[in-house]
Design an enzyme around this catalytic site. Structure first.
Site, PDB file in Angstrom:
ATOM      1  N   ASP A 167       0.982  -1.642   0.405  1.00 35.29           N
ATOM      2  CA  ASP A 167      -0.069   0.180  -0.049  1.00 35.29           C
ATOM      3  C   ASP A 167       0.784   1.228   0.522  1.00 35.29           C
ATOM      4  O   ASP A 167       0.317   2.361  -0.013  1.00 35.29           O
ATOM      5  CB  ASP A 167      -0.977  -0.011   0.485  1.00 35.29           C
ATOM      6  CG  ASP A 167      -1.983  -0.637   1.376  1.00 35.29           C
ATOM      7  OD1 ASP A 167      -1.958  -2.491   1.317  1.00 35.29           O
ATOM      8  OD2 ASP A 167      -2.787  -0.303   0.679  1.00 35.29           O
ATOM      9  N   LYS A 173      -1.296  -5.255   3.964  1.00 35.29           N
ATOM     10  CA  LYS A 173      -2.240  -5.605   5.165  1.00 35.29           C
ATOM     11  C   LYS A 173      -1.613  -6.114   6.327  1.00 35.29           C
ATOM     12  O   LYS A 173      -0.440  -7.087   5.823  1.00 35.29           O
ATOM     13  CB  LYS A 173      -3.006  -6.709   4.019  1.00 35.29           C
ATOM     14  CG  LYS A 173      -4.609  -7.449   4.607  1.00 35.29           C
ATOM     15  CD  LYS A 173      -5.217  -6.474   5.043  1.00 35.29           C
ATOM     16  CE  LYS A 173      -5.576  -5.591   4.055  1.00 35.29           C
ATOM     17  NZ  LYS A 173      -6.894  -4.141   5.877  1.00 35.29           N
TER      18      LYS A 173
HETATM   19  O1  MRU Z   1      -7.434  -3.266   3.376  1.00 34.94           O
HETATM   20  P1  MRU Z   1      -7.527  -3.277   1.993  1.00 34.94           P
HETATM   21  O2  MRU Z   1      -7.604  -4.634   0.895  1.00 34.94           O
HETATM   22  O3  MRU Z   1      -7.405  -2.335   0.774  1.00 34.94           O
HETATM   23  O4  MRU Z   1      -6.108  -4.085   1.212  1.00 34.94           O
HETATM   24  C1  MRU Z   1      -5.340  -4.502   0.514  1.00 34.94           C
HETATM   25  C2  MRU Z   1      -3.863  -4.623   1.008  1.00 34.94           C
HETATM   26  O5  MRU Z   1      -3.187  -4.480   1.476  1.00 34.94           O
HETATM   27  C3  MRU Z   1      -2.719  -5.154  -0.818  1.00 34.94           C
HETATM   28  O6  MRU Z   1      -2.502  -5.878  -0.734  1.00 34.94           O
HETATM   29  C4  MRU Z   1      -2.579  -3.690  -1.274  1.00 34.94           C
HETATM   30  O7  MRU Z   1      -3.582  -3.210  -1.498  1.00 34.94           O
HETATM   31  C5  MRU Z   1      -1.618  -4.393  -2.840  1.00 34.94           C
HETATM   32  S1  MRU Z   1      -3.176  -4.347  -4.179  1.00 34.94           S
HETATM   33  C6  MRU Z   1      -2.286  -4.590  -5.418  1.00 34.94           C
END
Ligand code: MRU
Length: 344
Positions: free
Chosen positions: A231, A242
């Protein structure tokens, strides 16, 4: 038909409501920037690149509502609302900054057209980047290996194909890997609801495990590599992803298993020196106390619900982007890599 999380319809944005998958495939229609911000905040659309793309279309919807009055100044409230939807994924702010740069140069109908073109470009670039990224990541994966992944980084989280999941998808098609192990990813269950569903639709062998099985499987030699998305990646390579990712990286290091991060360049935030300054989203306690409305804990039990954690760069074997691979990421390697990318 390739799986897609978002459809732009000129006067509205349609999002495949990811809160309902895999039980129901229902499209949610966003008519305004507020609708898009709400969909991001409430997880109808999620995954760093998909959030950025959605926010860009949200700006287009705001401009269309303003019509002849659309200017950088009149768009500011919509930009602020979209920026406040979720704090951790830098792709959201990166996409909004691109839209803001366009807004600074024009107004009215020409601005609306220019913003539409920019949002479509952000969407299309992401789709194409994912394939380039997958080609760089594929040769890194151990031949014949079973690869562990966390959360969902597939077509649902991006413009299409995916980042970490895109690498896995391409590696399977190329006959390089034996299969994928998907961790459930409490509390939103992106691994069980989304990743296993995406992979099964494509015939990629996937085994779903509870998050707390990872150490056991690694100890028994059942995992040959871990690959996750990101992220936000800071200037020294520290990576927010995550919640649970950090634990996987520690386990992988203990067992001598390579740990890869796959993300587009738009996820790198060189403005932050290291992961300690990344804002970690804290989500509502109800997400931990309940599963789909059913209580699984005392109603008043105190809860901590961080949505992300930070994996120190020292635990990351390599970061894979659409421009190549950063081995053993640290401040010097990251800077050298970014300096070599044109237009950066
Ligand atoms: O809370 P989320 O579902 O938005 O978290 C998503 C993640 O942590 C993904 O691993 C990250 O955004 C990369 S998506 C290509």
């Amino acid at each position: 038909m390739a799986l897609t999380a978002l459809r732009w319809r000129e006067d509205r944005l349609e999002l495949l409501d990811q809160r309902l998958l895999p039980a129901q495939s229902r499209w949610l229609t966003c008519h305004s920037a507020d609708d898009v911000a709400g969909a991001i905040r409430d997880m109808a659309v999620r995954g760093a690149p998909a959030i950025g793309i959605s926010a860009a279309y949200g700006v287009v919807l705001a401009a269309r509502a303003l019509g002849a009055a659309a200017t950088a100044a009149t768009l500011t409230p919509a930009l602020d609302t979209l920026a406040a939807s979720r704090p951790t994924a830098v792709n959201l702010f990166w996409a909004l900054a691109r839209m803001q740069r366009i807004a600074a140069t024009q107004q009215g109908a020409t601005l609306i057209q220019a913003l539409t073109n920019e949002a479509l470009a952000i969407h299309d670039e992401d789709r194409r980047m994912n394939h380039r990224l997958a080609a760089f990541g594929l040769p890194l994966l151990p031949e014949g290996g079973r690869i562990y992944t966390h959360c969902n980084t597939g077509a649902l989280a991006t413009g299409g194909h995916g980042t970490a999941l895109g690498v896995l998808r391409s590696a399977w098609t190329a006959g390089r890997i034996r299969g994928v192990i998907a961790g459930e990813t409490r509390p939103w269950m992106q691994g069980s609801r989304l990743t296993s569903w995406e992979l099964m639709q494509e015939g990629v062998p996937v085994t779903l495990v509870t998050d707390n099985s990872a150490g056991h499987l690694m100890q028994r030699g059942e995992v040959q590599a871990v690959i996750v998305g990101a992220d936000r990646i800071t200037a020294n390579g520290d990576t927010a992803n995550k919640i649970g990712t950090y634990g996987l990286a520690v386990l992988a290091r203990h067992h001598g298993i390579p740990f890869y991060v796959a993300a587009p360049l738009s996820t790198i935030d060189p403005a932050l020196p290291d992961g300690s300054s990344i804002v970690i989203e804290e989500r509502d306690a109800s997400e931990v106390r309940q599963i789909q409305g059913t209580p699984i804990a005392p109603a008043e039990v105190p809860v901590q619900n961080p949505a992300f954690d930070v994996t120190p760069a020292a635990l990351i074997t390599a970061i894979i982007t659409e421009h190549g691979v950063i081995h053993a990421p640290d401040t010097a390697n990251m800077a050298a890599y970014l300096a070599n990318i044109e237009g950066r």
